[in-house]
Design a protein around this motif. Structure first.
Motif, short mmCIF file in Angstrom:
data_model
loop_
_atom_site.label_atom_id
_atom_site.label_comp_id
_atom_site.label_asym_id
_atom_site.label_seq_id
_atom_site.Cartn_x
_atom_site.Cartn_y
_atom_site.Cartn_z
N ASN B 112 0.84 -1.19 0.00
CA ASN B 112 0.00 0.00 0.00
C ASN B 112 0.89 1.25 0.00
O ASN B 112 1.65 1.46 0.94
N VAL B 114 0.43 4.35 0.54
CA VAL B 114 0.21 5.48 1.44
C VAL B 114 0.33 5.09 2.91
O VAL B 114 -0.02 5.86 3.79
N GLU B 115 0.83 3.90 3.17
CA GLU B 115 0.95 3.51 4.57
C GLU B 115 2.38 3.09 4.87
O GLU B 115 3.05 2.48 4.03
N ARG B 119 3.62 -0.45 9.63
CA ARG B 119 2.21 -0.63 9.91
C ARG B 119 1.61 -1.75 9.07
O ARG B 119 0.72 -2.46 9.51
N GLN B 120 2.13 -1.87 7.84
CA GLN B 120 1.58 -2.89 6.95
C GLN B 120 1.94 -4.29 7.43
O GLN B 120 1.16 -5.22 7.26
N ILE B 121 3.13 -4.42 8.00
CA ILE B 121 3.50 -5.73 8.54
C ILE B 121 2.69 -5.99 9.81
O ILE B 121 2.14 -7.07 10.01
N GLU B 123 -0.14 -5.06 10.56
CA GLU B 123 -1.55 -5.33 10.32
C GLU B 123 -1.86 -6.82 10.46
O GLU B 123 -2.92 -7.20 10.97
N VAL B 124 -0.94 -7.66 10.01
CA VAL B 124 -1.14 -9.11 10.12
C VAL B 124 -1.32 -9.50 11.58
O VAL B 124 -2.21 -10.27 11.94
N LEU B 126 -2.20 -7.51 14.01
CA LEU B 126 -3.42 -6.89 14.49
C LEU B 126 -4.63 -7.75 14.16
O LEU B 126 -5.54 -7.91 14.96
N PHE B 159 7.96 4.69 3.82
CA PHE B 159 6.89 4.37 2.90
C PHE B 159 7.47 3.49 1.79
O PHE B 159 8.67 3.59 1.51
N ILE B 175 5.62 -9.83 5.73
CA ILE B 175 4.16 -9.91 5.90
C ILE B 175 3.71 -11.36 5.80
O ILE B 175 2.91 -11.84 6.59
#
Lengths: 313, 551
Positions: B112, B114-115, B119-121, B123-124, B126, B159, B175
């Motif tokens: 993504n 814009v993130e 945070r993207q990693i 997210e899993v 979360l 980013f 991820i």
């Protein structure tokens, strides 16, 4: 980030100066004696002399320009030819209803159109999508004054829920203020809701085809989270652009809406000033609208960088 | 998992008779009764050319098929004992990332934009764990460290656009593997990367696999990669499995004709000995420089020196290869030569005339002498214009009569092995390989002295690649055109080039006859490139390992 904002703010300054010069020139470059133009057909010599003096028309043009800028910076836009009231004060007195109308319209647009677009984008071609699309065609094609009178007929005359027209400042009680704004805001929002809903829909549909959405699915993210967290922010740039353009074009909508609902705002002031050929007032309003336009563009540009970290000019 | 993996006994995943069909339209299945299984710690490579159904198979396992286009029509996919085809969507969602994960082909678009990467990693975690914010962050930083990303704190806050392709692919691997799934599906994860980066990512996947005892389903079209990493190989064609076997068996003694063809089409890294050409030069480049400048606000302009001091000579009938990784400046050299970029310094002489001194009219004339074939045949032909009209556009611009040009177009169609009737058809009616042949024919319409081929076979399947390479070889024999062949693929360069220029950071680091540069590279950089080439220990043509090469 900060240097970008500073750069964008600084780059608006020359635009504002150019706008101010053009507005200054509008009157000066009209053929004939500006004083005669301003005063109208049946002016006395005395009136002409007075106008001449107040505009320093006997001075060289550069001196006039300097005076114009000096007055601008001091917040002096001259006086109305009709009433002699300072233009700034006139604008100040009329800005309230227009601001309320614009703010209401923008809020309704954002609160209604973006959820509509998201719902439609979830299943393109589905029932909800087709309903949203049909509504937005309606919103586009019905003119504001028709929507306005239909709303008045239904909610004010038939049902009697809301007053027909008029304006009360918020100081006189919030409910009576809001009551009189609901119908104008609804009438004016139609077009913008239609526009923003469509753009949101198509922008999100496009983003949903991107690889990173597939990555999010592979992570096991629920659909809701994919739409709201991954898709919406990536779809934001076109949506913000359209909202920005929408706000800028509100100015025309405001003129019609204020007339239909008899709101004493800037839109009505435009109509009055034009009909009376009250040049200083017209000048002041053009200047105000132009600066608002520049400011909105500035805000939109800065919002881009908030939504998309890749954007750095 | 204390016990070592015992293949075939307790498979992580069993695919049985999987069929996938189109939701609308034809009844022919896209995937037809496909079956295989993967044990813990095992790597199974699925190979096949485009359209063989290998990606569709992978997406079926993950439950990520585009439901409005494709639908499983039969069979079962057992993850442990659970049939994924019959699992509820909510259940599948829970299995993703926890029991099975996927790494995709394009690291540039898989994250993504814009993130922040961290945070993207996270997210899993979360989504699938009960960890608190501090613990999630801790775990993410540790994972970034595990995949050997330098300075995890900084990467966490970055980013995606601030990272290189290889770094992004490492993040995607983070991820996929942070929850230690049983199955990792890797869909061409290194195809979009440079060879040296590819090697690093392959090593990383292997390392993570050993650490977590993961079953890996690796989809690739590259036999070199297969030779390097596979335990077993599934060969697919037209939606069917044609052969499943151990890697050794497949590479040494493939039983199916298609597999034989697929393996023997892989060009050798060892160039054939070629007679030195004694022909006159058609293109000379002397001291070419190209610097891109970008103005910045309140700071000095930034400069990128894309090409520095490049000199080369291309002779008649010669195929001169320019090889290097992305960003090495090889395409910029090509663009300067054909006049798409203005060189910052240096001279370019085409057939004895200086390009940089020529005026507009003279330049226009010189354009006839130099033509280009681009990488992507799907996008380099105007889709709304018949082939014939595309072909004659060049000559008619230079005043040739339409009929005469059409006649020549017909001859060239024959030369590239297509019927004359092809001229009346549209680009979408041809396959990728046919389109690339059309592009070659179009470039030849003006009878150029120099043909610039920029990654002209990179987008093609190996079997088609071989046909186009053969075509280029024939054409230079027949027409005498000199070909400047730009590629990142050392195998392709070895297959076709007479001489080779290796570029790195805008400079030529090594050049000479192909057999010198490729067989006995002198510069460290060339050696590094060579060592990173996948499957370099295997002689695919002859179905055997390369002798005397230290493994």
């Amino acid at each position: 980030m900060l240097s970008y904002v500073l750069k964008r703010v600084l780059s608006s300054v020359p635009v504002m100066i150019v706008v101010a010069v053009v507005i200054f020139a509008l009157l000066r470059l009209t053929p004939g004696d500006p004083a005669a133009v301003l005063a109208g057909n049946d002016a006395t010599a005395e009136q002409l002399a007075k106008i001449r003096e107040s505009l320093e028309l006997d001075e060289p043009i550069l001196v006039q320009l300097l005076t114009w800028f000096r007055n601008l910076l001091a917040g002096d836009l001259g006086e109305s030819l009709l009433s002699g009231i300072p233009v700034v004060r006139m604008i100040g007195e009329r800005v309230g209803p227009t601001l309320a109308l614009a703010a209401g319209t923008i809020s309704v647009t954002i609160l209604v159109a973006i959820p509509m677009g998201i719902v439609a984008a979830r299943r393109p071609g589905g029932v909800l999508d087709r309903m949203v699309m049909a509504l937005s065609v309606l919103g586009f094609s019905v003119p504001i004054f028709v929507t306005g009178y239909v709303l008045i007929y239904l909610f004010a005359l038939k049902l009697g829920w809301l007053p027909v027209q008029g304006y009360r400042p918020p100081g006189d009680g919030l409910w009576s203020f809001a009551q009189r704004l609901i119908l104008p805001v609804l009438a004016l929002s139609g077009v913008y809701v239609a526009l923003v809903a469509r753009i949101t829909r198509s922008s999100i549909i496009e983003v949903l085809g991107e690889d990173y959405i597939r990555t999010a699915r592979a992570k096991g993210a629920p659909e809701r989270r994919i739409l709201l967290r991954h898709a919406l922010r990536n779809a934001a740039v076109p949506i913000v652009t359209i909202i920005g353009i929408g706000i800028a074009s509100l100015i025309t909508g405001v003129v019609v809406t204020e007339s239909v609902f008899n709101l004493p705002g800037l839109g009505r002031l435009v109509v009055e000033a034009v009909l009376a050929r009250d040049y200083p007032v017209i000048q002041g309003l053009i200047l105000l609208f132009s600066f608002t336009y520049i400011l909105i563009n500035l805000v939109v540009d800065i919002l881009y960088t908030v939504f998309d970290p890749r954007i750095r000019y | 998992m204390t016990e070592p993996a015992a293949p075939h006994r307790n498979p992580v995943i069993r695919v049985r008779d999987l069929s996938v069909g189109l939701v609308h339209g034809s009844h022919r299945p896209v995937v037809d009764r496909v079956g295989f299984e993967i044990a813990p710690g095992e790597t199974v490579c699925v190979v096949g050319e485009s359209g063989s159904g290998k990606s569709v198979t992978a997406f079926s396992i993950m439950g990520l098929l585009q439901t409005n286009a494709l639908r499983p029509t039969g069979g079962e996919i057992l993850l442990g004992d659970e049939d994924l085809l019959r699992a509820a969507p909510e259940r599948l969602r829970h299995l993703r990332s926890t029991r099975m994960s996927m790494v995709f082909q394009e690291p540039m678009t898989a994250l993504n934009p814009v993130e922040k990467v961290g945070r993207q990693i996270e997210e899993v975690l979360l989504l699938h764990s009960r960890m608190g914010p501090a613990e999630r962050r801790q775990r993410t930083l540790a994972m970034l460290e595990t995949v050997h990303l330098p300075d995890p704190e900084r990467i966490y806050e970055s980013f995606p656009h601030q990272l290189s392709g290889g770094q992004r692919q490492r993040v995607v691997i983070c991820i996929a593997l942070i929850l230690e799934p049983d199955l990792l599906i890797a869909d061409e994860p290194t195809t979009a990367l440079d060879v040296t980066t590819q090697q690093q990512i392959l090593t990383l996947i292997r390392e993570m696999q050993e650490r977590q005892n993961t079953a890996v389903l690796f989809i690739t079209h590259d036999m070199g990669v297969v030779a390097d990493i596979a335990d077993r190989v599934v060969v697919m064609k037209d939606g069917r499995v044609v052969e499943v076997s151990d890697k050794e068996r497949i590479l040494r003694a493939p039983t199916h004709d298609y597999t034989r063809m697929l393996i023997s089409s892989v060009p050798s890294l060892v160039p054939e000995l070629r007679e030195p050409l004694r022909t006159e030069p058609v293109l000379t480049v002397e001291g070419l420089h190209k610097t891109f400048r970008k103005k910045r606000f309140l700071r000095p302009a930034s400069e990128v020196r894309a090409v520095q001091d490049v000199s080369l000579t291309l002779q008649r009938k010669e195929i001169l290869g320019v090889v290097g990784q992305s960003g090495s400046g090889k395409s910029t050299v090509a663009r300067c030569i054909v006049g798409l970029e203005e060189p910052s310094a240096g001279e370019i002489v085409i057939c004895g005339e200086r390009l940089d001194r020529a005026g507009t009219a003279a330049r226009r004339q010189m354009r006839r002498r130099i033509q280009m074939v681009f990488q992507d045949p799907y996008r380099s032909l105007n889709p709304r214009v018949r082939i014939g009209r595309s072909m004659i556009e060049g000559p008619t611009n230079f005043g040739v009569a339409t009929e005469a040009a059409m006649e020549r177009a017909g001859e060239l169609m024959a030369l590239v092995g297509l019927p004359t009737s092809a001229l009346d058809r549209y680009p979408h009616q041809f396959s990728g390989g046919q389109r690339q042949r059309i592009c070659v024919a179009r470039a030849l319409m003006l009878e150029p002295a120099v043909l610039v081929a920029d990654e002209a076979v990179s987008a093609l399947d190996v079997s088609v690649q071989e046909q186009v390479l053969e075509l280029l070889d024939e054409i230079r024999e027949e027409t005498g055109v000199g070909i400047l062949f730009i590629t990142h693929d050392l195998r392709v360069a070895a297959r076709i080039c007479d001489s080779i220029f290796v570029m790195n950071h805008g400079r030529v680091v090594e050049h000479g006859p192909a057999e010198h540069v490729l067989a006995r590279p002198e510069q460290a950089y060339t050696q590094k490139l060579f060592e990173a080439a996948p499957g370099r220990h295997w002689d695919f043509r002859n179905f055997r390992p390369i002798e005397g090469n230290s493994a």
